[in-house]
Design a protein around this motif. Structure first.
Motif, mmCIF file in Angstrom:
data_model
loop_
_atom_site.group_PDB
_atom_site.id
_atom_site.type_symbol
_atom_site.label_atom_id
_atom_site.label_comp_id
_atom_site.label_asym_id
_atom_site.label_seq_id
_atom_site.Cartn_x
_atom_site.Cartn_y
_atom_site.Cartn_z
ATOM 1 N N PHE A 43 -35.833 40.139 156.033
ATOM 2 C CA PHE A 43 -35.737 41.540 156.465
ATOM 3 C C PHE A 43 -34.942 41.652 157.760
ATOM 4 C CE2 PHE A 43 -37.390 45.304 158.760
ATOM 5 C CZ PHE A 43 -36.938 46.267 157.879
ATOM 6 N N LEU A 44 -35.130 40.723 158.685
ATOM 7 C CA LEU A 44 -34.393 40.755 159.946
ATOM 8 C C LEU A 44 -32.891 40.606 159.722
ATOM 9 C CD1 LEU A 44 -36.694 38.646 162.287
ATOM 10 C CD2 LEU A 44 -36.290 41.112 162.392
ATOM 11 N N ALA A 45 -32.516 39.965 158.626
ATOM 12 C CA ALA A 45 -31.093 39.839 158.312
ATOM 13 C C ALA A 45 -30.471 41.191 157.997
ATOM 14 C CB ALA A 45 -30.910 38.887 157.132
ATOM 15 N N ILE A 46 -31.302 42.135 157.552
ATOM 16 C CA ILE A 46 -30.843 43.494 157.241
ATOM 17 C C ILE A 46 -31.086 44.430 158.419
ATOM 18 C CG2 ILE A 46 -31.183 45.469 155.685
ATOM 19 C CD1 ILE A 46 -32.215 43.422 153.617
ATOM 20 N N ALA A 47 -32.240 44.277 159.057
ATOM 21 C CA ALA A 47 -32.661 45.183 160.125
ATOM 22 C C ALA A 47 -33.034 44.362 161.361
ATOM 23 C CB ALA A 47 -33.848 46.028 159.661
ATOM 24 N N PRO A 48 -32.069 43.994 162.203
ATOM 25 C CA PRO A 48 -32.337 43.097 163.332
ATOM 26 C C PRO A 48 -33.269 43.669 164.385
ATOM 27 C CG PRO A 48 -30.073 43.943 163.397
ATOM 28 C CD PRO A 48 -30.636 44.318 162.059
ATOM 29 N N MET A 52 -38.314 49.432 159.984
ATOM 30 C CA MET A 52 -37.846 50.044 158.755
ATOM 31 C C MET A 52 -37.680 51.539 159.019
ATOM 32 S SD MET A 52 -40.783 51.769 158.154
ATOM 33 C CE MET A 52 -40.065 52.665 156.827
ATOM 34 N N PRO A 53 -36.902 52.248 158.184
ATOM 35 C CA PRO A 53 -36.288 51.837 156.933
ATOM 36 C C PRO A 53 -34.959 51.112 157.147
ATOM 37 C CG PRO A 53 -35.757 54.113 157.331
ATOM 38 C CD PRO A 53 -36.687 53.696 158.452
ATOM 39 N N ALA A 54 -34.539 50.457 156.074
ATOM 40 C CA ALA A 54 -33.204 49.872 155.991
ATOM 41 C C ALA A 54 -32.778 49.968 154.531
ATOM 42 C CB ALA A 54 -33.221 48.417 156.452
ATOM 43 N N ILE A 55 -31.479 49.950 154.307
ATOM 44 C CA ILE A 55 -30.997 50.013 152.932
ATOM 45 C C ILE A 55 -29.943 48.940 152.686
ATOM 46 C CG2 ILE A 55 -31.417 52.503 152.748
ATOM 47 C CD1 ILE A 55 -28.316 52.870 152.814
ATOM 48 N N VAL A 56 -29.818 48.587 151.418
ATOM 49 C CA VAL A 56 -28.694 47.798 150.931
ATOM 50 C C VAL A 56 -28.069 48.591 149.796
ATOM 51 C CG1 VAL A 56 -27.903 45.634 149.931
ATOM 52 C CG2 VAL A 56 -29.851 45.631 151.516
ATOM 53 N N ASP A 57 -26.840 49.024 149.996
ATOM 54 C CA ASP A 57 -26.128 49.788 148.971
ATOM 55 C C ASP A 57 -25.255 48.813 148.183
ATOM 56 O OD1 ASP A 57 -24.795 51.541 147.370
ATOM 57 O OD2 ASP A 57 -23.866 52.696 148.970
ATOM 58 N N HIS A 58 -25.648 48.592 146.932
ATOM 59 C CA HIS A 58 -24.923 47.646 146.091
ATOM 60 C C HIS A 58 -23.689 48.272 145.432
ATOM 61 C CE1 HIS A 58 -27.948 44.465 146.426
ATOM 62 N NE2 HIS A 58 -28.862 45.428 146.373
#
Length: 233
Positions: A43-48, A52-58
């Motif tokens: 999770f820290l790799a996405i939201a340092p 939250m929240p955080a998103i990954v848009d594929h």
């Protein structure tokens, strides 16, 4: 497809409100903040900032590698620009939306968050702190009420990400020591947003993700939530 790393808090609700309004497909990836899942390396790799929240848009605009974002205001702005929804296309209208989005991020959310902490969660009830943040909450409610005196929504006649950003922070108004009857314009706005199908659908996700949503926070969860240091992260 969008992966939404989420827990049902005011900042989490902002993003589900947008996604439900526009009908973008998304998958919720629960982040149980009471159990410390926000500190996990993936999770820290996405939201340092371990929030939250955080998103990954594929499926980002123009293709290419997935895009990751943290910070709820940045996510709302990204999604608005990706879809062309809930933000004005003209520069003056866009400026109206952005200034009120940033107002929420810099003022309404942090101040009301402190209200919640000292009124509900702090192990010691500190009268000065409680009074300080209840009064500041009241002032900010007044700012919104005056703003809404001559317009339907915060940034003008149209519903926007500025409204989505602020609404979830007003939902627990009673716990914040406020009375919506004291703010008639705000109350009218609040009621209108609460009745939107997108809002109802977004808030219906909360008990799906956390069956204990709305219950008193455990002491163990408080230690996780409020005992964070650089070493802890």
């Amino acid at each position: 497809m969008i992966d939404l790393h989420y827990w049902p808090t005011p900042n989490g609700h902002k993003v589900t409100m947008f996604l439900e309004e526009v009908g973008l497909p998304y998958t919720i990836k629960p982040v149980n903040i009471g159990k410390g899942e926000q500190f996990k390396p993936d999770f820290l790799a996405i939201a340092p900032n371990n929030r939250m929240p955080a998103i990954v848009d594929h499926e980002p605009p123009g293709g290419g590698a997935p895009i990751t974002l943290f910070e709820s205001g940045a996510i709302l702005l990204y999604l608005a620009e990706k879809t062309g929804r809930f933000i004005a296309a003209d520069l003056p209208g866009r400026a109206e939306v952005l200034q009120w989005l940033f107002w929420q991020m810099g003022g309404l959310g942090p101040m009301l968050g402190q209200n919640h902490h000292f009124s509900q969660y702090a192990p010691e009830k500190i009268p000065y702190a409680i009074e300080r943040y209840v009064k500041e909450t009241n002032r900010l409610y007044g700012v919104l009420d005056r703003r809404l005196a001559d317009r339907d929504f915060v940034a003008g006649p149209d519903y926007s990400i500025a409204d989505m950003a602020s609404y979830p922070w007003i939902v627990p108004w009673e716990k914040q020591g406020q009375n919506l009857d004291d703010f008639p314009n705000l109350k009218r706005w609040f009621t209108a947003i609460a009745e939107r199908p997108g809002t109802k659908a977004a808030y219906a996700r909360a008990p799906e993700v956390n069956p204990d949503h709305g219950k008193t926070m455990s002491e163990d969860a408080k230690k996780v939530m409020f005992g964070q240091t650089a070493k802890r992260v």
